[in-house]
Structure formats: structure tokens, C-alpha cells
Design a protein around this motif. Structure first.
Motif, PDB file in Angstrom:
ATOM      1  N   GLY A  15       3.280  -8.907   3.949  1.00 44.48           N
ATOM      2  CA  GLY A  15       3.071  -8.297   5.260  1.00 44.48           C
ATOM      3  C   GLY A  15       1.650  -7.953   5.647  1.00 44.48           C
ATOM      4  N   PRO A  16       0.635  -8.800   5.362  1.00 41.66           N
ATOM      5  CA  PRO A  16      -0.749  -8.409   5.670  1.00 41.66           C
ATOM      6  C   PRO A  16      -1.070  -8.449   7.158  1.00 41.66           C
ATOM      7  CG  PRO A  16      -0.700 -10.671   4.898  1.00 41.66           C
ATOM      8  CD  PRO A  16       0.699 -10.138   4.748  1.00 41.66           C
ATOM      9  N   ASP A  17      -1.931  -7.535   7.589  1.00 38.35           N
ATOM     10  CA  ASP A  17      -2.424  -7.521   8.963  1.00 38.35           C
ATOM     11  C   ASP A  17      -3.831  -6.935   8.964  1.00 38.35           C
ATOM     12  OD1 ASP A  17      -2.615  -7.781  11.685  1.00 38.35           O
ATOM     13  OD2 ASP A  17      -1.135  -6.242  12.173  1.00 38.35           O
ATOM     14  N   TRP A  18      -4.699  -7.500   9.784  1.00 34.10           N
ATOM     15  CA  TRP A  18      -6.113  -7.149   9.801  1.00 34.10           C
ATOM     16  C   TRP A  18      -6.378  -5.889  10.631  1.00 34.10           C
ATOM     17  CZ3 TRP A  18      -7.627 -12.322   8.170  1.00 34.10           C
ATOM     18  CH2 TRP A  18      -8.851 -12.361   7.490  1.00 34.10           C
ATOM     19  N   VAL A  64      -2.513   3.537   0.799  1.00 34.20           N
ATOM     20  CA  VAL A  64      -2.509   4.213   2.096  1.00 34.20           C
ATOM     21  C   VAL A  64      -1.355   5.193   2.220  1.00 34.20           C
ATOM     22  CG1 VAL A  64      -2.352   3.855   4.603  1.00 34.20           C
ATOM     23  CG2 VAL A  64      -3.692   2.278   3.190  1.00 34.20           C
ATOM     24  N   THR A  65      -0.130   4.799   1.810  1.00 30.71           N
ATOM     25  CA  THR A  65       1.016   5.711   1.898  1.00 30.71           C
ATOM     26  C   THR A  65       1.512   6.063   0.506  1.00 30.71           C
ATOM     27  OG1 THR A  65       2.672   3.928   2.060  1.00 30.71           O
ATOM     28  CG2 THR A  65       1.725   4.753   4.126  1.00 30.71           C
ATOM     29  N   ASN A  66       2.067   7.274   0.411  1.00 35.70           N
ATOM     30  CA  ASN A  66       2.640   7.774  -0.845  1.00 35.70           C
ATOM     31  C   ASN A  66       3.784   8.700  -0.473  1.00 35.70           C
ATOM     32  OD1 ASN A  66       3.232   8.644  -3.395  1.00 35.70           O
ATOM     33  ND2 ASN A  66       1.210   9.460  -3.860  1.00 35.70           N
ATOM     34  N   ASN A  67       4.984   8.149  -0.339  1.00 39.18           N
ATOM     35  CA  ASN A  67       6.107   8.900   0.192  1.00 39.18           C
ATOM     36  C   ASN A  67       7.407   8.326  -0.346  1.00 39.18           C
ATOM     37  OD1 ASN A  67       7.192   6.806   2.224  1.00 39.18           O
ATOM     38  ND2 ASN A  67       5.019   6.923   2.759  1.00 39.18           N
ATOM     39  N   PRO A  68       8.533   8.962  -0.067  1.00 36.49           N
ATOM     40  CA  PRO A  68       9.817   8.489  -0.606  1.00 36.49           C
ATOM     41  C   PRO A  68      10.395   7.272   0.107  1.00 36.49           C
ATOM     42  CG  PRO A  68       9.875  10.866  -0.112  1.00 36.49           C
ATOM     43  CD  PRO A  68       8.684  10.293   0.559  1.00 36.49           C
ATOM     44  N   TYR A  69       9.780   6.827   1.203  1.00 37.81           N
ATOM     45  CA  TYR A  69      10.299   5.680   1.941  1.00 37.81           C
ATOM     46  C   TYR A  69       9.910   4.357   1.275  1.00 37.81           C
ATOM     47  CZ  TYR A  69      10.718   9.110   5.745  1.00 37.81           C
ATOM     48  OH  TYR A  69      11.028  10.200   6.509  1.00 37.81           O
ATOM     49  N   GLY A  70      10.557   3.287   1.736  1.00 41.15           N
ATOM     50  CA  GLY A  70      10.097   1.936   1.431  1.00 41.15           C
ATOM     51  C   GLY A  70       9.357   1.419   2.648  1.00 41.15           C
ATOM     52  N   ASP A  71       8.038   1.356   2.589  1.00 43.80           N
ATOM     53  CA  ASP A  71       7.196   1.043   3.747  1.00 43.80           C
ATOM     54  C   ASP A  71       6.852  -0.438   3.810  1.00 43.80           C
ATOM     55  OD1 ASP A  71       7.093   3.681   4.619  1.00 43.80           O
ATOM     56  OD2 ASP A  71       5.295   4.139   3.463  1.00 43.80           O
ATOM     57  N   TRP A  72       7.010  -1.016   5.008  1.00 41.63           N
ATOM     58  CA  TRP A  72       6.758  -2.441   5.236  1.00 41.63           C
ATOM     59  C   TRP A  72       5.962  -2.651   6.521  1.00 41.63           C
ATOM     60  CZ3 TRP A  72       8.400  -6.917   2.569  1.00 41.63           C
ATOM     61  CH2 TRP A  72       9.187  -6.679   1.434  1.00 41.63           C
ATOM     62  N   PHE A  73       5.325  -3.795   6.602  1.00 42.50           N
ATOM     63  CA  PHE A  73       4.748  -4.371   7.822  1.00 42.50           C
ATOM     64  C   PHE A  73       3.797  -3.412   8.550  1.00 42.50           C
ATOM     65  CE2 PHE A  73       9.065  -6.531   7.616  1.00 42.50           C
ATOM     66  CZ  PHE A  73       8.573  -7.623   6.923  1.00 42.50           C
ATOM     67  N   PRO A  74       2.682  -3.075   7.920  1.00 40.72           N
ATOM     68  CA  PRO A  74       1.706  -2.204   8.578  1.00 40.72           C
ATOM     69  C   PRO A  74       0.952  -2.945   9.684  1.00 40.72           C
ATOM     70  CG  PRO A  74       0.814  -3.023   6.505  1.00 40.72           C
ATOM     71  CD  PRO A  74       2.234  -3.509   6.582  1.00 40.72           C
ATOM     72  N   HIS A  75       0.857  -2.320  10.859  1.00 40.71           N
ATOM     73  CA  HIS A  75       0.152  -2.938  11.980  1.00 40.71           C
ATOM     74  C   HIS A  75      -0.866  -1.956  12.563  1.00 40.71           C
ATOM     75  CE1 HIS A  75       2.828  -6.225  11.603  1.00 40.71           C
ATOM     76  NE2 HIS A  75       3.888  -5.588  12.050  1.00 40.71           N
ATOM     77  N   PRO A  76      -2.167  -2.175  12.313  1.00 40.38           N
ATOM     78  CA  PRO A  76      -3.189  -1.329  12.931  1.00 40.38           C
ATOM     79  C   PRO A  76      -3.225  -1.543  14.441  1.00 40.38           C
ATOM     80  CG  PRO A  76      -4.070  -2.557  11.048  1.00 40.38           C
ATOM     81  CD  PRO A  76      -2.743  -3.163  11.389  1.00 40.38           C
ATOM     82  N   SER A  77      -3.420  -0.476  15.190  1.00 41.68           N
ATOM     83  CA  SER A  77      -3.504  -0.600  16.648  1.00 41.68           C
ATOM     84  C   SER A  77      -4.847  -1.217  17.045  1.00 41.68           C
ATOM     85  CB  SER A  77      -3.338   0.765  17.313  1.00 41.68           C
ATOM     86  OG  SER A  77      -4.356   1.663  16.892  1.00 41.68           O
ATOM     87  N   PRO A  78      -4.895  -1.909  18.184  1.00 45.59           N
ATOM     88  CA  PRO A  78      -6.128  -2.582  18.608  1.00 45.59           C
ATOM     89  C   PRO A  78      -7.305  -1.638  18.817  1.00 45.59           C
ATOM     90  CG  PRO A  78      -4.252  -3.400  19.851  1.00 45.59           C
ATOM     91  CD  PRO A  78      -3.770  -2.211  19.083  1.00 45.59           C
ATOM     92  N   ASP A  79      -7.039  -0.369  19.124  1.00 44.64           N
ATOM     93  CA  ASP A  79      -8.131   0.587  19.324  1.00 44.64           C
ATOM     94  C   ASP A  79      -8.572   1.242  18.018  1.00 44.64           C
ATOM     95  OD1 ASP A  79      -6.023   2.306  18.791  1.00 44.64           O
ATOM     96  OD2 ASP A  79      -5.898   3.104  20.823  1.00 44.64           O
ATOM     97  N   GLY A  80      -7.920   0.884  16.901  1.00 44.46           N
ATOM     98  CA  GLY A  80      -8.314   1.401  15.603  1.00 44.46           C
ATOM     99  C   GLY A  80      -7.867   2.821  15.300  1.00 44.46           C
TER     100      GLY A  80
END
Length: 275
Positions: A157-160, A192-208
Motif C-alpha cells: 500500500g505505498p503512497d508518496w 507512524v502508527t502504534n495502535n490496536p487496529y490493523g492499519d492499511w492504505f495510508p494516503h497523505p493529503s495533497p496539502d501535506g
């Protein structure tokens, strides 16, 4: 209704429906000019406008087994697709946004596209090599791929980031799927995250300003469809995380970049159980 394509306004916290269908459709991209979304369904890609009209199929030539890993170049001219028609495994191709003959980019398979560099010169993707899931980049002209991770769990799931400084991705290297980031040269890997969820598909917003993440319950393996999930918003470093929306979804909800050009809203798909 099976699939509901919707837009979430970050400022108001409200979602509005763009289009609903009995079909299974997935993974909306928002065009850089803000005028339409691209979705996939039944192996095809479609252009979906915001005026309530039906989606229009995009000519992808021989590629008729497209999955939900697709996206538009920053300049709005080119579409990256992942399709298995030619080789029986997912390969990444580029074609004009208006449709046309696909041009093969990746020689190593399977490869699943996930992001464009801000300058439009490089693609990032998940590649499976000998059953090992890792993050790679390659020039839009093709050639040798660069491996950014080294089999530390499953990497996907990489995103720039919009400044080009980071590639965000999800990884199970800590035991549970969480969000990490790495420099485009493979250095400075950070959690970046450290929590009890299973986190997928990170998407940075265009404004950063933000990072959008799809979160499963922590005991869910992989990224299946048709589960109760949540869309969470946080700072780019993982701070100030909050749940924006809880919904029935998962696979197909937001696998690929889905922010509006302004960063004020994002598109997603909500599902209803199959009958």
C-alpha cells in the motif's frame, strides 16, 4: 444497493453520495482537475462525474482484467493501471487518461501500482517476489526496479507524500499491520502508527496536512471486503489520530490515492452485504 461511492468533507464531517449501484465497484481516484472520479468494476475502469450521470468506461485496450490499483498522474495526462490479462499476473501499465493502448512498465510480476511521485517521473508499488511482499519504485519509462523494503513482514500500500520526501506504506513487521514511512532511497524507515487496529492504505493529503488511513479490527488478517472498518485522519507523523467515519467496507473502500486536489475532501466506497 451494493456499492455507494461517496465524498467526505473534512471540515464539515459529512459524507454525500455521488453514485450508488447494485454492482461491485471499488477504489475511487479523484482527477487533478477535480471534475471526476475513476473507479473500477468487473475488470474495467470508469470515469464517474459528480452530476449524477452513469459512469463511462475508459478504453484500456487489451487490459480487461484491471484490479483496484490504479491512479492518475499529477499532471492529469496519464493513467496507471494494474492488469493481469497479458501475463496472468498483475502488471503495471501506463496509458493516456482519455484511453488508449497500455504500455508495460514493470517486467517483474506480480506488481500492484499504488502511487505517483509528485514530479510524475516515478511509480511506487507493491511487488511480490518469491511470495515476499515488498515496496518498490520504478521509472515511468520502465527499467530496473528499486527495492525499498527487505521482507520485514508483509509490506504493501505505498503512497508518496506531496513534498516527495517520504513514501508511506503499511507493514506487518511489528506483528500487526501498521503504517510506516521510508525515504525514496530506502533509508530512514520510521513507524507512524502504534495502535490496536490493523492499519492499511495510508494516503497523505495533497496539502501535506493530513494522513488518511483505513483501519480494521486488530485481529483481521489481510484487507478483506465486507467488514466493519473505520477511516482515520492523523498528522503526517501519526499524531492527533481520530476516527472520521465508521462504515461497512474494507477492500475497495480506498485502496489508492483518493483525496480531492484541494485536500478538503476525499472519495471512498461504502458497501452493503451481498444478498
Amino acid at each position: 444497493m451494493r456499492s455507494s461511492v461517496e465524498v467526505f468533507d473534512v471540515a464539515t464531517g459529512e459524507a454525500r453520495v455521488v453514485w450508488q449501484t447494485e454492482r461491485l465497484v471499488e477504489a475511487p481516484n479523484w482527477s487533478p482537475d477535480g471534475k471526476f472520479l475513476i473507479i473500477n468494476g468487473d475488470g474495467r475502469l470508469y470515469r464517474l462525474r459528480f452530476d449524477g450521470s452513469e459512469p463511462v468506461a475508459i478504453d484500456t485496450g487489451f487490459a480487461r482484467e484491471c484490479n483496484n490499483d490504479h491512479g492518475i498522474s499529477p499532471d492529469g495526462s496519464t493513467l496507471a493501471i494494474s492488469d493481469k490479462t497479458e501475463f496472468g499476473k498483475s502488471a503495471i501499465y501506463l496509458l493516456p487518461l482519455g484511453g488508449g493502448a497500455p504500455r508495460l512498465v514493470t517486467s517483474n510480476l506480480p506488481s500492484y501500482w499504488h502511487g505517483w511521485s509528485p514530479d510524475g517521473r516515478t511509480l511506487t508499488y507493491c511487488g511480490i517476489r518469491d511470495q515476499v511482499f515488498d515496496i518498490y519504485t520504478v521509472s515511468v519509462e520502465g527499467g530496473d526496479e528499486r527495492r525499498l523494503t527487505q521482507g520485514e513482514g508483509r509490506n504493501d500500500g505505498p503512497d508518496w507524500s506531496p513534498d516527495g520526501e517520504w513514501i508511506y506504506f503499511n507493514s506487518s513487521r511489528s506483528g500487526r499491520m501498521q503504517i510506516w514511512r521510508v525515504r525514496p532511497d530506502g533509508s530512514d524507515v520510521e513507524r507512524v502508527t502504534n495502535n490496536p487496529y490493523g492499519d492499511w492504505f495510508p494516503h497523505p493529503s495533497p496539502d501535506g496536512r493530513h494522513l488518511l488511513v483505513l483501519s480494521y479490527d486488530g485481529d483481521v488478517f489481510d484487507h478483506p471486503r465486507d467488514l466493519d472498518v473505520r477511516l482515520r485522519l492523523m498528522d503526517p507523523d501519526g499524531g492527533n489520530a481520530r476516527i472520521l467515519l465508521e462504515l461497512f467496507g474494507g477492500q475497495g473502500t480506498m485502496n489508492v490515492p483518493n483525496w480531492s486536489p484541494s485536500g478538503e475532501a476525499f472519495a471512498f466506497v461504502r458497501y452493503q452485504p451481498e444478498r
